[in-house]
Design an enzyme around this catalytic site. Structure first.
Site, PDB file in Angstrom:
ATOM      1  N   SER A  30      40.815  37.112  47.967  1.00 52.78           N
ATOM      2  CA  SER A  30      41.334  38.145  48.714  1.00 52.78           C
ATOM      3  C   SER A  30      42.596  38.209  49.515  1.00 52.78           C
ATOM      4  O   SER A  30      42.499  37.303  50.445  1.00 52.78           O
ATOM      5  CB  SER A  30      40.147  38.922  49.640  1.00 52.78           C
ATOM      6  N   HIS A  61      43.096  42.615  44.996  1.00 54.46           N
ATOM      7  CA  HIS A  61      42.880  41.678  43.919  1.00 54.46           C
ATOM      8  C   HIS A  61      43.868  42.511  42.749  1.00 54.46           C
ATOM      9  O   HIS A  61      43.190  43.359  42.302  1.00 54.46           O
ATOM     10  CB  HIS A  61      41.632  41.505  43.383  1.00 54.46           C
ATOM     11  N   HIS A  83      34.365  39.345  40.610  1.00 54.76           N
ATOM     12  CA  HIS A  83      33.101  38.741  41.244  1.00 54.76           C
ATOM     13  C   HIS A  83      31.845  39.078  40.668  1.00 54.76           C
ATOM     14  O   HIS A  83      31.772  40.062  39.768  1.00 54.76           O
ATOM     15  CB  HIS A  83      33.320  39.720  42.556  1.00 54.76           C
ATOM     16  N   TYR A  85      29.638  40.694  41.895  1.00 54.64           N
ATOM     17  CA  TYR A  85      29.117  41.929  42.280  1.00 54.64           C
ATOM     18  C   TYR A  85      29.889  43.074  41.489  1.00 54.64           C
ATOM     19  O   TYR A  85      29.419  44.269  41.529  1.00 54.64           O
ATOM     20  CB  TYR A  85      29.330  42.152  43.904  1.00 54.64           C
ATOM     21  N   GLU A  86      30.776  42.766  40.582  1.00 58.25           N
ATOM     22  CA  GLU A  86      31.468  43.579  39.812  1.00 58.25           C
ATOM     23  C   GLU A  86      30.753  43.613  38.495  1.00 58.25           C
ATOM     24  O   GLU A  86      31.000  44.438  37.592  1.00 58.25           O
ATOM     25  CB  GLU A  86      32.893  43.384  39.675  1.00 58.25           C
ATOM     26  N   ALA A 110      38.577  34.299  50.614  1.00 52.94           N
ATOM     27  CA  ALA A 110      38.170  34.677  52.032  1.00 52.94           C
ATOM     28  C   ALA A 110      36.663  34.479  52.321  1.00 52.94           C
ATOM     29  O   ALA A 110      35.999  34.867  51.489  1.00 52.94           O
ATOM     30  CB  ALA A 110      38.919  35.911  52.232  1.00 52.94           C
ATOM     31  N   MET A 213      31.509  35.741  48.748  1.00 56.97           N
ATOM     32  CA  MET A 213      30.833  36.379  47.561  1.00 56.97           C
ATOM     33  C   MET A 213      31.308  36.011  46.178  1.00 56.97           C
ATOM     34  O   MET A 213      31.583  36.733  45.221  1.00 56.97           O
ATOM     35  CB  MET A 213      30.929  37.978  47.594  1.00 56.97           C
ATOM     36  N   SER A 214      31.882  34.843  46.200  1.00 61.23           N
ATOM     37  CA  SER A 214      32.549  34.219  44.988  1.00 61.23           C
ATOM     38  C   SER A 214      32.592  32.632  45.051  1.00 61.23           C
ATOM     39  O   SER A 214      31.919  32.064  45.632  1.00 61.23           O
ATOM     40  CB  SER A 214      34.118  34.847  45.102  1.00 61.23           C
ATOM     41  N   ASN A 237      36.974  36.074  59.468  1.00 57.20           N
ATOM     42  CA  ASN A 237      36.384  36.526  60.385  1.00 57.20           C
ATOM     43  C   ASN A 237      35.078  35.770  60.830  1.00 57.20           C
ATOM     44  O   ASN A 237      34.732  34.846  60.054  1.00 57.20           O
ATOM     45  CB  ASN A 237      35.768  38.077  60.058  1.00 57.20           C
ATOM     46  N   HIS A 251      36.376  45.144  54.793  1.00 54.64           N
ATOM     47  CA  HIS A 251      37.291  44.315  53.963  1.00 54.64           C
ATOM     48  C   HIS A 251      38.728  44.167  54.649  1.00 54.64           C
ATOM     49  O   HIS A 251      39.355  43.545  54.246  1.00 54.64           O
ATOM     50  CB  HIS A 251      37.216  45.081  52.753  1.00 54.64           C
TER      51      HIS A 251
HETATM   52  N1  LIG Z   1      30.158  38.235  56.836  1.00 59.66           N
HETATM   53  C1  LIG Z   1      31.000  37.889  55.995  1.00 59.66           C
HETATM   54  N2  LIG Z   1      32.354  37.701  56.094  1.00 59.66           N
HETATM   55  C2  LIG Z   1      33.291  37.798  55.105  1.00 59.66           C
HETATM   56  N3  LIG Z   1      34.506  37.783  54.973  1.00 59.66           N
HETATM   57  C3  LIG Z   1      34.940  37.534  53.868  1.00 59.66           C
HETATM   58  N4  LIG Z   1      33.931  37.362  53.205  1.00 59.66           N
HETATM   59  C4  LIG Z   1      34.140  37.177  51.585  1.00 59.66           C
HETATM   60  C5  LIG Z   1      33.745  38.574  50.927  1.00 59.66           C
HETATM   61  N5  LIG Z   1      34.924  39.142  50.413  1.00 59.66           N
HETATM   62  C6  LIG Z   1      34.476  40.535  50.041  1.00 59.66           C
HETATM   63  C7  LIG Z   1      34.823  41.554  51.030  1.00 59.66           C
HETATM   64  O1  LIG Z   1      35.763  41.215  51.873  1.00 59.66           O
HETATM   65  C8  LIG Z   1      35.589  40.875  48.871  1.00 59.66           C
HETATM   66  O2  LIG Z   1      35.348  39.884  47.780  1.00 59.66           O
HETATM   67  C9  LIG Z   1      32.823  37.724  53.958  1.00 59.66           C
HETATM   68  C10 LIG Z   1      31.416  37.660  53.590  1.00 59.66           C
HETATM   69  O3  LIG Z   1      30.960  37.667  52.512  1.00 59.66           O
HETATM   70  N6  LIG Z   1      30.644  37.687  54.624  1.00 59.66           N
END
Ligand SMILES: Nc1nc2ncn(CCNC(CO)CO)c2c(=O)[nH]1
Length: 283
Positions: A30, A61, A83, A85-86, A110, A213-214, A237, A251
């Site tokens: 991302s 993306h 992903h 989830y898609e 990310a 998530m990937s 984060n 996001h």
């Molecule tokens: N707590 C938490 N913080 C995060 N920051 C990035 N991602 C990766 C997921 N990225 C998603 C949504 O931004 C897009 O694929 C996450 C996550 O899965 N959990």
């Protein structure tokens, strides 16, 4: 569902459209898609134009496959990843890379930080992963095994190449960014929701350092078909682990840190690729 030929059809179409025969495949996480823009002599294709390719649906993306040269190496870069989830199976893309002649996969993502020592803006070199969906049976390798790609029961120990991780740490020192880089364990959750606080505390208790998530499905498929893998997480984060903490992740915030750090990630990956040996099976 015999699908080997489907992969071959997609690979053959791509090889008919570009003269590039990539050695390295890069999957951009991302907000990290600009890496593809640095490729020289680009040939790029919208996923929607590639026969049999899935479609990317997540903001941040792009949805393009970019072929080109980077530091003397031919690369193929996914601007926009798929992903689980898609609703995608992650097999197709990685196996098409394999059929194109790729021998190394670089995957970036990310991720949220669970470890105290990992701050937003830091880079975590992935030492290993915990693939929660995979352990629950949501696995891209589920179904009949295609022996042309790999064994029925592939080992996953050491799937994040130690040699490439060592080079990455050297590159970080040379670029003067070693202070924001460290190795760690990445946990994949299914998403698309972010974890609850109880889930975040459970993950932390289990000793994982970053969550996303990937990545795990792509790495499982890459390891199955014998690709060398390097992965890194851009920490965007801190994961919310306290019931008193009113902060909640979104996001947009993830994409913002991606933009801030993207140049550093790009430098790191570019320098890493420049230090890779040229594969001698250039077709
Ligand atoms: N707590 C938490 N913080 C995060 N920051 C990035 N991602 C990766 C997921 N990225 C998603 C949504 O931004 C897009 O694929 C996450 C996550 O899965 N959990």
């Amino acid at each position: 569902i015999y699908i080997h030929d489907e992969y071959q059809k997609t690979a053959d179409w791509l090889m008919s459209q570009t003269k590039h025969r990539p050695q390295v495949a890069i999957i951009c996480g991302s907000g990290l898609g600009m890496l593809a823009d640095t490729l020289k002599c680009q040939d790029s294709f919208a996923y929607s134009d590639i026969p049999g390719f899935p479609q990317s649906t997540v903001q941040g993306h792009a949805g393009r496959l970019v072929f080109g040269e980077l530091k003397g190496k031919t690369c193929v870069c996914m601007q926009g990843r798929f992903h689980m989830y898609e609703g995608h199976s992650l097999c197709k893309v990685v196996r098409v890379f394999k059929l194109l002649g790729v021998d190394t996969l670089i995957v970036t993502n990310a991720a949220g930080s669970l470890a105290d020592g990992l701050q937003p803006g830091d880079i975590m070199v992935i030492k290993d992963h915990v693939n929660f969906p995979g352990m629950g049976g949501l696995n891209p390798l589920t179904g009949p095994n295609d022996d042309k790609f790999g064994p029925r029961f592939p080992a996953m120990s050491g799937c994040y190449d130690k040699g490439l991780r060592c080079v990455a740490m050297e590159v970080a020192k040379q670029l003067g960014v070693a202070n924001i880089m460290q190795e760690g364990v990445y946990a994949m959750v299914g998403g698309p929701n972010f974890e609850s606080i109880a889930e975040a505390r459970l993950l932390h208790r289990l000793g994982v350092d970053a969550v996303g998530m990937s990545t795990a499905p792509e790495v499982v498929v890459a390891t199955h078909c014998g690709l060398r893998v390097f992965g890194l997480s851009l920490i965007t984060n801190k994961v919310v682990k306290s019931y008193e903490d009113s902060e909640s992740v979104n996001h947009d915030g993830v994409l913002e840190v991606g933009r801030l750090r993207s140049h550093t990630v790009q430098q790191l990956v570019t320098e890493l690729i420049s230090r890779m040996e040229i594969n001698n099976n250039t077709t």
